[in-house]
Design an enzyme around this catalytic site. Structure first.
Site, PDB file in Angstrom:
ATOM      1  N   ARG A  15     -24.365  58.218  25.278  1.00 10.71           N
ATOM      2  CA  ARG A  15     -24.763  57.119  24.249  1.00 10.71           C
ATOM      3  C   ARG A  15     -25.155  55.676  24.954  1.00 10.71           C
ATOM      4  O   ARG A  15     -25.618  54.655  24.568  1.00 10.71           O
ATOM      5  CB  ARG A  15     -23.788  56.999  23.276  1.00 10.71           C
ATOM      6  CG  ARG A  15     -23.682  57.814  22.218  1.00 10.71           C
ATOM      7  CD  ARG A  15     -22.708  57.401  21.108  1.00 10.71           C
ATOM      8  NE  ARG A  15     -21.248  57.740  21.399  1.00 10.71           N
ATOM      9  CZ  ARG A  15     -20.311  57.150  21.155  1.00 10.71           C
ATOM     10  NH1 ARG A  15     -20.194  56.036  20.405  1.00 10.71           N
ATOM     11  NH2 ARG A  15     -18.964  57.652  21.149  1.00 10.71           N
ATOM     12  N   GLY A  78     -13.333  69.298  28.421  1.00 11.64           N
ATOM     13  CA  GLY A  78     -12.098  68.718  27.766  1.00 11.64           C
ATOM     14  C   GLY A  78     -11.390  67.997  28.595  1.00 11.64           C
ATOM     15  O   GLY A  78     -11.293  67.938  30.044  1.00 11.64           O
ATOM     16  N   GLU A 152      -6.459  65.698  17.047  1.00 14.94           N
ATOM     17  CA  GLU A 152      -7.619  65.155  17.000  1.00 14.94           C
ATOM     18  C   GLU A 152      -8.579  64.986  15.879  1.00 14.94           C
ATOM     19  O   GLU A 152      -8.256  65.729  14.948  1.00 14.94           O
ATOM     20  CB  GLU A 152      -8.570  65.981  18.225  1.00 14.94           C
ATOM     21  CG  GLU A 152      -8.432  66.072  19.401  1.00 14.94           C
ATOM     22  CD  GLU A 152      -8.099  64.673  20.199  1.00 14.94           C
ATOM     23  OE1 GLU A 152      -9.016  64.033  20.245  1.00 14.94           O
ATOM     24  OE2 GLU A 152      -6.807  64.202  20.491  1.00 14.94           O
ATOM     25  N   ARG A 332     -29.765  27.709  49.867  1.00 19.02           N
ATOM     26  CA  ARG A 332     -29.696  29.018  50.136  1.00 19.02           C
ATOM     27  C   ARG A 332     -28.753  29.424  51.319  1.00 19.02           C
ATOM     28  O   ARG A 332     -28.057  28.404  51.776  1.00 19.02           O
ATOM     29  CB  ARG A 332     -31.298  29.319  50.470  1.00 19.02           C
ATOM     30  CG  ARG A 332     -32.213  29.159  49.437  1.00 19.02           C
ATOM     31  CD  ARG A 332     -33.620  29.484  49.758  1.00 19.02           C
ATOM     32  NE  ARG A 332     -33.709  30.550  50.491  1.00 19.02           N
ATOM     33  CZ  ARG A 332     -34.765  30.806  51.397  1.00 19.02           C
ATOM     34  NH1 ARG A 332     -35.739  29.944  51.390  1.00 19.02           N
ATOM     35  NH2 ARG A 332     -34.985  32.030  52.142  1.00 19.02           N
ATOM     36  N   ALA A 379     -39.669  12.204  49.997  1.00 14.19           N
ATOM     37  CA  ALA A 379     -40.088  13.023  49.049  1.00 14.19           C
ATOM     38  C   ALA A 379     -41.443  13.884  49.503  1.00 14.19           C
ATOM     39  O   ALA A 379     -42.098  13.443  50.316  1.00 14.19           O
ATOM     40  CB  ALA A 379     -40.685  12.073  47.713  1.00 14.19           C
ATOM     41  N   ASN A 385     -41.363  25.985  59.273  1.00 12.93           N
ATOM     42  CA  ASN A 385     -40.701  26.717  60.175  1.00 12.93           C
ATOM     43  C   ASN A 385     -40.986  28.263  60.706  1.00 12.93           C
ATOM     44  O   ASN A 385     -40.516  28.801  61.437  1.00 12.93           O
ATOM     45  CB  ASN A 385     -39.073  26.857  59.571  1.00 12.93           C
ATOM     46  CG  ASN A 385     -39.199  27.692  58.250  1.00 12.93           C
ATOM     47  OD1 ASN A 385     -40.212  27.477  57.442  1.00 12.93           O
ATOM     48  ND2 ASN A 385     -38.174  28.257  57.942  1.00 12.93           N
ATOM     49  N   ARG A 439     -52.238  10.192  60.920  1.00 15.67           N
ATOM     50  CA  ARG A 439     -52.780   9.796  59.612  1.00 15.67           C
ATOM     51  C   ARG A 439     -54.225   9.577  60.172  1.00 15.67           C
ATOM     52  O   ARG A 439     -54.489   8.586  61.149  1.00 15.67           O
ATOM     53  CB  ARG A 439     -52.017   8.784  59.030  1.00 15.67           C
ATOM     54  CG  ARG A 439     -52.025   8.621  57.779  1.00 15.67           C
ATOM     55  CD  ARG A 439     -51.512   7.287  57.396  1.00 15.67           C
ATOM     56  NE  ARG A 439     -50.233   7.287  57.001  1.00 15.67           N
ATOM     57  CZ  ARG A 439     -49.360   6.267  56.704  1.00 15.67           C
ATOM     58  NH1 ARG A 439     -49.992   4.873  56.718  1.00 15.67           N
ATOM     59  NH2 ARG A 439     -47.977   6.454  56.461  1.00 15.67           N
TER      60      ARG A 439
HETATM   61  C1  UD1 Z   1      -9.881  61.427  23.762  1.00 11.43           C
HETATM   62  C2  UD1 Z   1      -8.529  62.020  23.278  1.00 11.43           C
HETATM   63  C3  UD1 Z   1      -8.284  61.458  22.041  1.00 11.43           C
HETATM   64  C4  UD1 Z   1      -8.143  59.823  22.227  1.00 11.43           C
HETATM   65  C5  UD1 Z   1      -9.342  59.264  22.716  1.00 11.43           C
HETATM   66  C6  UD1 Z   1      -9.386  57.866  22.924  1.00 11.43           C
HETATM   67  C7  UD1 Z   1      -8.319  64.235  24.075  1.00 11.43           C
HETATM   68  C8  UD1 Z   1      -8.530  65.871  23.622  1.00 11.43           C
HETATM   69  N1  UD1 Z   1      -8.771  63.211  23.026  1.00 11.43           N
HETATM   70  O1  UD1 Z   1     -10.922  61.688  22.961  1.00 11.43           O
HETATM   71  O2  UD1 Z   1      -6.921  61.654  21.435  1.00 11.43           O
HETATM   72  O3  UD1 Z   1      -7.968  59.134  21.072  1.00 11.43           O
HETATM   73  O4  UD1 Z   1      -9.679  60.077  24.104  1.00 11.43           O
HETATM   74  O5  UD1 Z   1     -10.784  57.479  23.517  1.00 11.43           O
HETATM   75  O6  UD1 Z   1      -7.751  64.022  25.150  1.00 11.43           O
HETATM   76  N2  UD1 Z   1     -13.465  63.166  30.375  1.00 11.43           N
HETATM   77  C9  UD1 Z   1     -13.453  64.014  31.259  1.00 11.43           C
HETATM   78  N3  UD1 Z   1     -14.033  65.199  31.478  1.00 11.43           N
HETATM   79  C10 UD1 Z   1     -13.954  66.091  30.112  1.00 11.43           C
HETATM   80  C11 UD1 Z   1     -13.791  65.062  28.865  1.00 11.43           C
HETATM   81  C12 UD1 Z   1     -13.662  63.520  28.836  1.00 11.43           C
HETATM   82  O7  UD1 Z   1     -13.439  63.331  32.403  1.00 11.43           O
HETATM   83  O8  UD1 Z   1     -14.229  67.166  30.135  1.00 11.43           O
HETATM   84  C13 UD1 Z   1     -13.070  61.834  30.406  1.00 11.43           C
HETATM   85  C14 UD1 Z   1     -14.254  61.013  29.754  1.00 11.43           C
HETATM   86  O9  UD1 Z   1     -15.235  60.577  30.908  1.00 11.43           O
HETATM   87  C15 UD1 Z   1     -13.329  59.764  29.358  1.00 11.43           C
HETATM   88  C16 UD1 Z   1     -12.032  60.382  29.098  1.00 11.43           C
HETATM   89  O10 UD1 Z   1     -12.018  61.572  29.290  1.00 11.43           O
HETATM   90  O11 UD1 Z   1     -13.119  58.904  30.262  1.00 11.43           O
HETATM   91  C17 UD1 Z   1     -12.068  60.425  27.372  1.00 11.43           C
HETATM   92  O12 UD1 Z   1     -13.131  61.380  27.107  1.00 11.43           O
HETATM   93  P1  UD1 Z   1     -13.678  61.142  25.598  1.00 11.43           P
HETATM   94  O13 UD1 Z   1     -14.780  62.251  25.145  1.00 11.43           O
HETATM   95  O14 UD1 Z   1     -14.291  59.789  25.283  1.00 11.43           O
HETATM   96  O15 UD1 Z   1     -12.357  61.265  24.701  1.00 11.43           O
HETATM   97  P2  UD1 Z   1     -12.111  62.341  23.365  1.00 11.43           P
HETATM   98  O16 UD1 Z   1     -12.229  63.548  24.022  1.00 11.43           O
HETATM   99  O17 UD1 Z   1     -13.192  61.991  22.479  1.00 11.43           O
HETATM  100 CA    CA Z   2     -14.788  59.811  22.739  1.00  8.32          CA
END
Ligand code: UD1
Ligand code: CA
Length: 454
Positions: A15, A78, A152, A332, A379, A385, A439
């Site tokens: 996004r 995840g 979730e 600068r 002025a 330089n 001058r």
């Molecule tokens: C997650 C939580 C949710 C919480 C929300 C808050 C889980 C399953 N859910 O949601 O309960 O309310 O955050 O914002 O944990 N990331 C990784 N690898 C992955 C997935 C995510 O590094 O495979 C990182 C993302 O970069 C981010 C963070 O984990 O910094 C959270 O990921 P995001 O997808 O924003 O959150 P949700 O899974 O939607």
């Molecule tokens: Ca999210």
């Protein structure tokens, strides 16, 4: 117990609509991940593991100064899967802290309170009551109020969706228990992901208490998913900086119109800052300094009782006591001004020293020069330089008076107490205490007629 901070930073950040990984976007000139890392560095006895994403080599490259272990999560399966990637770094007797790389404003105090809840019999969970909990995992509690699990949004029943207590994602758990729970995570849920949040129910089943705490403000736990949230958190952060400055005794004409993208090495007493001033890098500001509207100060050292009028840019430069700069002046890198120096409008100074009491009040370029004390530069004076290849030095000794519209062709020295007539092009060193001018003689043509249209 040693703290092991695992920062999750593998998310795609679609996004943001950016070619850049999300965590490299900046608040106050610092990458989101840098904010999180810096906060983690305030914890004692802490080491950091960063889980970065596929294609996130750039993250590793740009933040290579971090004292951290980097692990790649090749596919974003995840949050649970992300933490599993860091398993090799988790020791049984660690207190493991999970942070998100895109949640930049979390405070150290909030983390400390969370970690106090981590023991062999309890884990810590940071939750937040939300006006609109949509999208968040919901904290499901028993009728007695103890946490049972996190559900979730996509897996929640209509009843569960009514819960306004959301999961921030920030969790603390002992290493031995966490690794055990991680090994049991499955992905049979609405999103087919390995949810870190499933460890909460596992903990409860193992008779481990889930202790919660909340941040002081919601803003602390807000994540950045798009540019509008990035801009919002930038303003939150800047307002915090403004509050800090005012608490330290700085007057801000409008705390909503100041940007601090860096830090202050020194802040004197009774500093006044007008609107739209930007501070970048590391600045030092003395007592009673007044900074006019629309100024940018970057790595500046400003001594006591200096007045900087509106619209000045001061970068890697220093200004001595009781000096007055601007309006519309540009100092600068390596402009070093002593005390009681006056620099006026449309004056640019680069790599030059200016001694006490000297005035350069209008429309001048001073580069690679050494200017003595009590000098008056008229002025439109230009130090020439640069010959297109090399840079040369101009030396102007104490007490010199340079008439307006003078060009000083460097290398050249103007001797002590010398006066240079207006409009001169000075190509040779000039003697002390004498008037030097170059001058063309003024002539008038008697009988000359202005041409008329034929
Ligand atoms: C997650 C939580 C949710 C919480 C929300 C808050 C889980 C399953 N859910 O949601 O309960 O309310 O955050 O914002 O944990 N990331 C990784 N690898 C992955 C997935 C995510 O590094 O495979 C990182 C993302 O970069 C981010 C963070 O984990 O910094 C959270 O990921 P995001 O997808 O924003 O959150 P949700 O899974 O939607
Ligand atoms: Ca999210």
């Amino acid at each position: 117990m040693a703290i092991k901070t695992i920062i999750l930073a593998a998310g795609q950040g679609t996004r943001m609509r950016s070619v850049k990984p999300k965590v490299l976007h900046k608040i106050a000139d610092r990458a989101l991940l840098q904010h999180v890392y810096d906060t983690s560095q305030q914890l004692e006895n802490n080491s950091v593991v960063i889980v970065y994403g596929h294609g996130g080599e750039l993250v590793k490259e740009q933040l290579s100064s971090f004292d951290a272990n980097w692990v790649e999560q090749k596919q974003q399966l995840g949050t649970g899967h992300a933490v599993q990637q860091a398993e090799g770094y988790i020791n049984a007797d660690d207190k493991v802290l999970i942070l998100y790389g895109d949640v930049p404003l979390l405070k150290k105090q909030t983390i400390v309170r969370l970690l106090e809840n981590v023991s062999q019999t309890s884990i810590g969970l940071l939750t937040v009551n939300l006006d609109d909990p949509k999208g968040y995992g919901r904290i499901i509690r028993s009728s007695e109020g103890s946490v049972l699990k996190i559900v979730e949004e996509k897996d929640a029943s209509n009843q569960e969706k009514l819960v306004i207590e959301g999961n921030t994602g920030i969790i603390g758990a002992p290493g031995n228990l966490l690794t055990e729970w991680l090994s049991k995570l499955g992905n049979s849920n609405a999103q087919g992901e390995f949810y870190l949040t499933d460890i909460i129910e596992m903990a409860v089943n193992d008779g481990i208490e889930v202790k919660t705490n909340q941040p002081e403000t919601q803003d602390e736990v807000l994540g950045v998913n798009d540019r509008s949230q990035l801009a919002y958190l930038e303003r939150v952060y800047q307002l915090q900086q403004a509050q800090d400055l005012m608490q330290q005794g700085v007057t801000l004409r409008d705390p909503a119109r100041i940007d601090v993208r860096g830090e202050f090495k020194h802040l004197g007493q009774d500093i006044e800052v007008d609107v739209n001033v930007v501070f970048e890098g590391i600045n030092s500001i003395g007592d009673n300094v007044i900074i006019g509207a629309n100024c940018i100060l970057k790595n500046a050292v400003i001594a006591d009782d200096v007045e900087i009028l509106a619209n000045c840019i001061i970068e890697d430069a220093s200004v001595g006591e009781h000096s007055r700069i601007g309006p519309f002046a540009r100092l600068r890198p390596q402009a070093e001004l002593a005390n009681e120096v006056h620099i006026g409008n449309f004056v640019e100074i680069k790599k030059s020293t200016v001694a006490t009491g000297t005035k350069i009040n209008h429309l001048s370029y001073i580069g690679d020069a050494s200017i003595g004390s009590k000098v008056n530069i008229g002025a439109g004076t230009i130090t020439c330089n640069y010959d297109g290849v090399n840079k040369f030095k101009t030396i102007i000794e104490d007490g010199v008076f340079i008439g307006s519209d003078t060009q000083l062709i460097a290398p050249v020295t103007v001797g002590k107490g010398a006066t240079i007539g207006a409009g001169s092009t000075i190509t040779k060193d000039t003697p002390d205490d004498q008037l030097t001018l170059s001058r063309a003689k003024q002539i008038s043509l008697n009988g000359w007629q202005r041409p008329v249209k034929g």
